[in-house]
Enzyme design. Sequence first.
Site, PDB file in Angstrom:
ATOM      1  N   ALA A  12       0.548  -1.165   0.108  1.00  0.00           N
ATOM      2  CA  ALA A  12      -0.293   0.524   0.342  1.00  0.00           C
ATOM      3  C   ALA A  12       0.886   1.522   0.158  1.00  0.00           C
ATOM      4  O   ALA A  12       1.132   1.990  -0.842  1.00  0.00           O
ATOM      5  CB  ALA A  12      -0.912   0.147   1.222  1.00  0.00           C
ATOM      6  N   GLU A  34      10.311  -5.217  -3.532  1.00  0.00           N
ATOM      7  CA  GLU A  34       9.454  -5.566  -3.310  1.00  0.00           C
ATOM      8  C   GLU A  34      10.334  -7.134  -2.478  1.00  0.00           C
ATOM      9  O   GLU A  34      10.645  -8.092  -3.424  1.00  0.00           O
ATOM     10  CB  GLU A  34       8.472  -6.086  -3.883  1.00  0.00           C
ATOM     11  CG  GLU A  34       7.281  -7.141  -2.997  1.00  0.00           C
ATOM     12  CD  GLU A  34       7.350  -6.773  -1.735  1.00  0.00           C
ATOM     13  OE1 GLU A  34       6.779  -8.050  -1.154  1.00  0.00           O
ATOM     14  OE2 GLU A  34       7.172  -5.565  -0.823  1.00  0.00           O
ATOM     15  N   CYS A  44      -6.525  -6.843   2.491  1.00  0.00           N
ATOM     16  CA  CYS A  44      -7.458  -6.848   3.794  1.00  0.00           C
ATOM     17  C   CYS A  44      -8.883  -8.335   3.277  1.00  0.00           C
ATOM     18  O   CYS A  44      -9.396  -8.167   3.564  1.00  0.00           O
ATOM     19  CB  CYS A  44      -8.338  -5.643   4.152  1.00  0.00           C
ATOM     20  SG  CYS A  44      -7.474  -4.598   5.018  1.00  0.00           S
ATOM     21  N   TYR A 455     -32.439  10.272   8.842  1.00  0.00           N
ATOM     22  CA  TYR A 455     -33.342   9.334   9.358  1.00  0.00           C
ATOM     23  C   TYR A 455     -34.680   9.380   7.798  1.00  0.00           C
ATOM     24  O   TYR A 455     -34.771   9.950   7.124  1.00  0.00           O
ATOM     25  CB  TYR A 455     -34.512  10.132  10.361  1.00  0.00           C
ATOM     26  CG  TYR A 455     -35.532   9.552  10.730  1.00  0.00           C
ATOM     27  CD1 TYR A 455     -36.234   8.456  11.052  1.00  0.00           C
ATOM     28  CD2 TYR A 455     -37.098  10.328  10.051  1.00  0.00           C
ATOM     29  CE1 TYR A 455     -37.148   7.378  11.368  1.00  0.00           C
ATOM     30  CE2 TYR A 455     -37.918   9.242  10.693  1.00  0.00           C
ATOM     31  CZ  TYR A 455     -38.243   8.350  10.984  1.00  0.00           C
ATOM     32  OH  TYR A 455     -39.068   7.498  11.302  1.00  0.00           O
ATOM     33  N   TRP A 463     -34.629   9.078  16.514  1.00  0.00           N
ATOM     34  CA  TRP A 463     -33.021   9.618  17.257  1.00  0.00           C
ATOM     35  C   TRP A 463     -31.749   8.564  17.069  1.00  0.00           C
ATOM     36  O   TRP A 463     -32.428   7.577  17.802  1.00  0.00           O
ATOM     37  CB  TRP A 463     -33.529   9.718  18.921  1.00  0.00           C
ATOM     38  CG  TRP A 463     -34.466  10.824  19.223  1.00  0.00           C
ATOM     39  CD1 TRP A 463     -35.290  10.844  19.495  1.00  0.00           C
ATOM     40  CD2 TRP A 463     -33.717  12.617  19.714  1.00  0.00           C
ATOM     41  NE1 TRP A 463     -35.547  12.477  19.849  1.00  0.00           N
ATOM     42  CE2 TRP A 463     -34.571  13.257  20.135  1.00  0.00           C
ATOM     43  CE3 TRP A 463     -32.253  12.862  19.472  1.00  0.00           C
ATOM     44  CZ2 TRP A 463     -34.335  14.293  20.382  1.00  0.00           C
ATOM     45  CZ3 TRP A 463     -32.145  13.600  20.164  1.00  0.00           C
ATOM     46  CH2 TRP A 463     -33.308  14.759  20.398  1.00  0.00           C
TER      47      TRP A 463
END
Length: 475
Positions: A12, A34, A44, A455, A463
Site C-alpha cells: 500500500a 519488494e 485485507c 432519518y 433519534w
Amino acid sequence: MTERLVIVGGVAAGMSAATRARRINKNLDITVYEKTGYVSYGACGFPYFIKGDVPEIEALLIRSPQEFAAQGIEVLVQHEITAIDPAAKTVQVTNLRSGRTFTDHWDRLILATGGQAVPPPLPGIDLNGVFTLRTVEDALAIKCWIKEKQPQNAVIIGGGYIGLEMAEAFSAHGIRVTIVEAQSQILPTIDADMAVHIEQELRAHNIELYLGHKVKSLDGDAPLRRVIALTAAKVNGHDAASMVQAATRQARVRAVLTSGAGFPAEMVIVGTGTKPAVEFARAAGVEIGLFGAIRVNNRQQTNVPDIYAAGAASEVYHRVAGQSILLPLATTASKQGRVAGTNAAGGRAHFSGIVGTAVVKMFDLQIAQTGLTEKYAKYFGFDARSATISATAHAHYMPGNTPIHVKLVYETTTQRLLGAQIIGKEGVAKRIDVIAAALHSGLTVYDLAELDLSYAPPFAPVWDPILVAANVASK
C-alpha cells in the site's frame, strides 16, 4: 543527470508513493524493491479469499509489475534490501531467485517495509500446518492446506482482527475453530465491556473461546514420523540419519498446548500481531520511536536526509492522543505513501494525522472503533469518562430490527469527544464515520448531540443511536 528514487516495499505505502512520485516528476527514475513475489494487492481481502467469497487470488491483485513498468516505474519482486548506506546513498540488494547480491544508488529513499509477523518462540512453532497471514503467499498456502489436508480442527492463537476474520473463514469450510487469547477479552483493542458482544456472537457460531490462556507449545507428529522413518531405513537398508531428518521436516502440527489445556489442531493460525520491519533502517541510523517504528515528521521525513518512511514501518500522528503512535492500517499507509512520494519527487505535502478508524466484519456482526478507547484515553493521560447505550439500528417497527451498541468516550472537564466503539449487525460503518469526522473537527459531545443526521425508518430511528449516546454523555 536524472535523479533516482528507490522505494523499499511494494504494497500500500510503497506503490502509493511510487505512483504519486511519477505524477509529480515525469523525469524521476523510480525503482521499487519488494521482498515477496507480489506488489499492489488488497491484503485485507485475504480472509475472504480463504473463506471463498473471493474465488480467485487474482481479484486481490490490483496492478502487476508490468503495468507499473508501462508508467515508467521499475518493480523488482523477490528482491530483498539487506543494508542501507546513507553516506554513499546506496542500498544492498539480494535477488532471492538467483542469490546474486548487488548495490544500487539512490538520491532519495522511501522505506515502506511494512510490518512483519512475529511468531512467538514456542516449541513446535515451525511445524507444518502453522501459518501467519501477511502476504499473498501466506493466503495461497492456507487455502491450499485446507483443500489438500481437509483439517477438522483449527486453532487461532490471538483474538485480534485477523483472528476474528479467520474464525469465520474456517467455519465456512466446516472446520471446528478454537481461539486462544492470552488476555482476558477478545479483540484487546476495544474496551472489555464492548468485547462481551463479540464473545457472545462467536459462541453463537460454535467458536470455542479460551481467554486468559497463554500458549506453551505446539505438539506435532514428529516422534511417530521419526520412528516410522527409522524402521523403514533399517528394513530397506537406507541411510537412517537422512530419512529421519526428512521425516522431521515433514512433521505436522497436531495440538496446541496451554498451561491448563490442550486443543486438537490440524492447522494453526498465529495472529499474535506484527512488528515494524525496521532492522536495516535502525542499523543505518534512522531514528526509531517509542513504539518500535520509524520516527517521521508530517512530511514523512526521517532524521536522515533524503530518507522518507511510510506505512506500517513508520509512526503516525494521532490527532486525539496528540502524539505519534504505531497504528498500522491500510488506509493510513496509502495516505502516508502519497505524501512521501510527493515530497521525495520534489513536491510539497503534509500528512495531518489520523484518528484511528477501523471496522471489521465477523459473521453477522460489524465491529468498529475510532479515536481512543476508555482504557487508552486514560493511558494517554486524559480524565476520561464514557457513555454506553443500546438502541435499535432503525425504527423499532421495521421488520428485522436489530440492536446496536454505542460507547462514547469523552473528556470529563471539557466534554471533548475522544473516541467511540460501535457494535451491531447493520449501520455500524456509517455511524463510526460520522464520529471519525467529529473527532477530526474536535467536537464535544454537546456538538455531537446537535448534528443533523439522516432519518428514515429503514435506516435509523428518529433519534439515531449516536445522538442518544451523545445526549446521555451530555447529562
